[in-house]
Scaffold this motif. Structure first.
Motif, PDB file in Angstrom:
ATOM      1  N   THR A 128     116.544 115.251 -78.589  1.00 19.35           N
ATOM      2  CA  THR A 128     116.888 114.152 -79.082  1.00 19.35           C
ATOM      3  C   THR A 128     118.479 114.070 -78.719  1.00 19.35           C
ATOM      4  O   THR A 128     119.185 114.382 -79.190  1.00 19.35           O
ATOM      5  N   ASP A 140     106.040 116.796 -73.095  1.00 18.58           N
ATOM      6  CA  ASP A 140     106.083 117.292 -74.341  1.00 18.58           C
ATOM      7  C   ASP A 140     107.460 117.825 -74.785  1.00 18.58           C
ATOM      8  O   ASP A 140     108.115 117.490 -75.558  1.00 18.58           O
ATOM      9  N   GLN A 141     107.783 118.490 -73.783  1.00 15.08           N
ATOM     10  CA  GLN A 141     109.120 119.437 -73.981  1.00 15.08           C
ATOM     11  C   GLN A 141     110.409 118.358 -73.712  1.00 15.08           C
ATOM     12  O   GLN A 141     111.353 118.395 -74.663  1.00 15.08           O
ATOM     13  N   SER A 198     110.856 115.585 -76.613  1.00 11.17           N
ATOM     14  CA  SER A 198     111.146 116.101 -77.635  1.00 11.17           C
ATOM     15  C   SER A 198     112.704 116.448 -77.947  1.00 11.17           C
ATOM     16  O   SER A 198     113.154 116.638 -78.863  1.00 11.17           O
ATOM     17  N   LYS A 250     108.576 109.772 -70.861  1.00 10.61           N
ATOM     18  CA  LYS A 250     107.471 110.580 -71.285  1.00 10.61           C
ATOM     19  C   LYS A 250     106.256 109.833 -71.356  1.00 10.61           C
ATOM     20  O   LYS A 250     105.347 110.319 -70.719  1.00 10.61           O
ATOM     21  N   GLU A 272     117.454 107.068 -75.806  1.00  7.06           N
ATOM     22  CA  GLU A 272     116.033 107.395 -76.432  1.00  7.06           C
ATOM     23  C   GLU A 272     114.956 106.204 -75.845  1.00  7.06           C
ATOM     24  O   GLU A 272     113.945 106.771 -75.812  1.00  7.06           O
TER      25      GLU A 272
END
Length: 99
Positions: free
Chosen positions: A29, A23-24, A27, A65, A58
């Motif tokens: 960018t 999650d960290q 996130s 992830k 990206e």
């Protein structure tokens, strides 16, 4: 532990840590960190390379992830399986007059 037991609590902690990391990390960018190249050098070869690099970052981050969450899910399934097996063994022992 006797050497043949699974430490279910440790597996559950690993599941949480892995999901938190996904999650960290997921996130972040990264693409925005090089967007200024596109803006400052519009239509240049450098801008095109920066755009492609941002897109690659990206995609790689999304893939990472997903893999982390898949790993967490596999750990979670293992923990549940060990827990279910232990409970079944305890039930069987209690039926046979064991502890």
């Amino acid at each position: 532990m006797t050497g043949f037991e699974a430490d279910v609590q440790s597996l559950q902690k690993a599941v949480k840590a892995t999901r938190d990391a996904a999650d960290q990390g997921g996130s972040v960018t990264l693409k925005s960190s090089i967007s200024h190249v596109n803006e400052g050098m519009d239509s240049s070869a450098s801008a095109d390379v920066a755009r492609k690099l941002g897109e690659r970052w990206e995609k790689n981050l999304a893939d990472w992830k997903r893999l982390m969450l898949d790993y967490a899910n596999a750990l979670d399934e293992s923990a549940k399986s060990y827990q279910d097996t232990d409970l079944a063994a305890k039930r069987d022992l209690s039926r046979q007059g064991g502890r």
